[in-house]
Structures are given as C-alpha cells and as structure tokens.
Design a protein around this motif. Structure first.
Motif, PDB file in Angstrom:
ATOM      1  N   GLY A 158       0.814  -1.211   0.000  1.00  0.00           N
ATOM      2  CA  GLY A 158       0.000   0.000   0.000  1.00  0.00           C
ATOM      3  C   GLY A 158       0.845   1.258   0.000  1.00  0.00           C
ATOM      4  O   GLY A 158       1.136   1.802   1.065  1.00  0.00           O
ATOM      5  N   PRO A 159       1.238   1.747  -1.170  1.00  0.00           N
ATOM      6  CA  PRO A 159       2.081   2.943  -1.218  1.00  0.00           C
ATOM      7  C   PRO A 159       1.431   4.173  -0.570  1.00  0.00           C
ATOM      8  O   PRO A 159       2.126   5.004   0.002  1.00  0.00           O
ATOM      9  CB  PRO A 159       2.332   3.179  -2.705  1.00  0.00           C
ATOM     10  N   GLN A 160       0.108   4.248  -0.598  1.00  0.00           N
ATOM     11  CA  GLN A 160      -0.562   5.383   0.043  1.00  0.00           C
ATOM     12  C   GLN A 160      -0.393   5.325   1.556  1.00  0.00           C
ATOM     13  O   GLN A 160      -0.175   6.347   2.203  1.00  0.00           O
ATOM     14  CB  GLN A 160      -2.046   5.408  -0.320  1.00  0.00           C
ATOM     15  N   LEU A 161      -0.485   4.132   2.118  1.00  0.00           N
ATOM     16  CA  LEU A 161      -0.293   3.973   3.558  1.00  0.00           C
ATOM     17  C   LEU A 161       1.131   4.339   3.937  1.00  0.00           C
ATOM     18  O   LEU A 161       1.361   5.036   4.927  1.00  0.00           O
ATOM     19  CB  LEU A 161      -0.610   2.541   3.995  1.00  0.00           C
ATOM     20  N   ARG A 162       2.108   3.899   3.171  1.00  0.00           N
ATOM     21  CA  ARG A 162       3.505   4.235   3.452  1.00  0.00           C
ATOM     22  C   ARG A 162       3.706   5.750   3.414  1.00  0.00           C
ATOM     23  O   ARG A 162       4.402   6.321   4.246  1.00  0.00           O
ATOM     24  CB  ARG A 162       4.445   3.565   2.457  1.00  0.00           C
ATOM     25  N   GLU A 163       3.083   6.403   2.463  1.00  0.00           N
ATOM     26  CA  GLU A 163       3.220   7.857   2.337  1.00  0.00           C
ATOM     27  C   GLU A 163       2.661   8.564   3.568  1.00  0.00           C
ATOM     28  O   GLU A 163       3.298   9.455   4.133  1.00  0.00           O
ATOM     29  CB  GLU A 163       2.478   8.325   1.081  1.00  0.00           C
ATOM     30  N   VAL A 164       1.478   8.135   4.018  1.00  0.00           N
ATOM     31  CA  VAL A 164       0.875   8.733   5.220  1.00  0.00           C
ATOM     32  C   VAL A 164       1.729   8.406   6.442  1.00  0.00           C
ATOM     33  O   VAL A 164       1.963   9.254   7.295  1.00  0.00           O
ATOM     34  CB  VAL A 164      -0.578   8.237   5.410  1.00  0.00           C
ATOM     35  N   TYR A 165       2.222   7.168   6.533  1.00  0.00           N
ATOM     36  CA  TYR A 165       3.071   6.735   7.642  1.00  0.00           C
ATOM     37  C   TYR A 165       4.310   7.619   7.749  1.00  0.00           C
ATOM     38  O   TYR A 165       4.709   8.020   8.836  1.00  0.00           O
ATOM     39  CB  TYR A 165       3.464   5.272   7.423  1.00  0.00           C
ATOM     40  N   GLU A 166       4.907   7.926   6.619  1.00  0.00           N
ATOM     41  CA  GLU A 166       6.137   8.715   6.612  1.00  0.00           C
ATOM     42  C   GLU A 166       5.905  10.210   6.801  1.00  0.00           C
ATOM     43  O   GLU A 166       6.818  10.925   7.221  1.00  0.00           O
ATOM     44  CB  GLU A 166       6.905   8.453   5.312  1.00  0.00           C
ATOM     45  N   SER A 167       4.685  10.681   6.544  1.00  0.00           N
ATOM     46  CA  SER A 167       4.440  12.130   6.615  1.00  0.00           C
ATOM     47  C   SER A 167       3.629  12.571   7.831  1.00  0.00           C
ATOM     48  O   SER A 167       3.620  13.754   8.162  1.00  0.00           O
ATOM     49  CB  SER A 167       3.745  12.607   5.331  1.00  0.00           C
ATOM     50  N   GLU A 168       2.946  11.644   8.498  1.00  0.00           N
ATOM     51  CA  GLU A 168       2.095  12.006   9.645  1.00  0.00           C
ATOM     52  C   GLU A 168       2.619  11.356  10.927  1.00  0.00           C
ATOM     53  O   GLU A 168       2.508  10.143  11.104  1.00  0.00           O
ATOM     54  CB  GLU A 168       0.649  11.537   9.400  1.00  0.00           C
ATOM     55  N   PRO A 169       3.176  12.144  11.845  1.00  0.00           N
ATOM     56  CA  PRO A 169       3.747  11.579  13.082  1.00  0.00           C
ATOM     57  C   PRO A 169       2.752  10.753  13.905  1.00  0.00           C
ATOM     58  O   PRO A 169       3.123   9.717  14.460  1.00  0.00           O
ATOM     59  CB  PRO A 169       4.211  12.812  13.869  1.00  0.00           C
ATOM     60  N   GLN A 170       1.489  11.185  13.969  1.00  0.00           N
ATOM     61  CA  GLN A 170       0.506  10.438  14.763  1.00  0.00           C
ATOM     62  C   GLN A 170       0.206   9.078  14.117  1.00  0.00           C
ATOM     63  O   GLN A 170       0.052   8.079  14.812  1.00  0.00           O
ATOM     64  CB  GLN A 170      -0.787  11.228  14.921  1.00  0.00           C
ATOM     65  N   ILE A 171       0.133   9.031  12.809  1.00  0.00           N
ATOM     66  CA  ILE A 171      -0.105   7.775  12.104  1.00  0.00           C
ATOM     67  C   ILE A 171       1.094   6.853  12.279  1.00  0.00           C
ATOM     68  O   ILE A 171       0.943   5.652  12.522  1.00  0.00           O
ATOM     69  CB  ILE A 171      -0.394   8.018  10.606  1.00  0.00           C
TER      70      ILE A 171
END
Length: 76
Positions: free
Chosen positions: A4-17
């Motif tokens: 899931g590249p979208q999940l990885r992107e959110v994981y890397e950009s959102e500290p809470q996630i």
C-alpha cells in the motif's frame, strides 16, 4: 505497507499515524486472553510474582498471560 504505497506515504508524513502503526506492530501477535492448562503447575525457587505478572481469575485461580514455554524458561 509494501502493498500500500498510500499507507507508506501517510506513515512517513504524519507523526501520529507513524506512532499508531508502530504501536500496532508491537502489539501484533501478543496474547489477548488467558487460558488455564489442566496440568499447568509451576514450581519455582523464587516467588512467581518476582518472575512474571500474575492475576486472579473469577474463580480465584492465579494465572499469567505468558505461555508455558516462556514461564518454563523463567522459572528455572
């Protein structure tokens, strides 16, 4: 996350996630409930509460969430 590249992107950009997913990874595979083995008696040279966390069931049985192999290693 490899699928899931979208999940990885959110994981890397959102500290809470990132914190949420990191915590979930630590919890994954942990014991969720306690079971009592019919022959599960542990004999130890020291009180068990010094080795593993213990709690009482509704039937006043003293149990731990650790599995048999882990308790066996700690009690020796």
């Amino acid at each position: 996350m490899a699928e899931g590249p979208q999940l990885r992107e959110v994981y890397e950009s959102e500290p809470q996630i990132k914190e949420l997913i990191d915590t979930a990874k630590k919890l994954e595979g942990m014991v969720r409930n306690a079971g009592v083995h019919a022959a599960g008696v542990v004999i130890s040279p020291v009180p068990l509460n010094e080795l593993v966390p213990l709690h009482k069931t509704k039937n006043d049985e003293i149990v731990t969430a650790y599995d048999m192999k882990a308790v066996e290693k700690m009690a020796c």
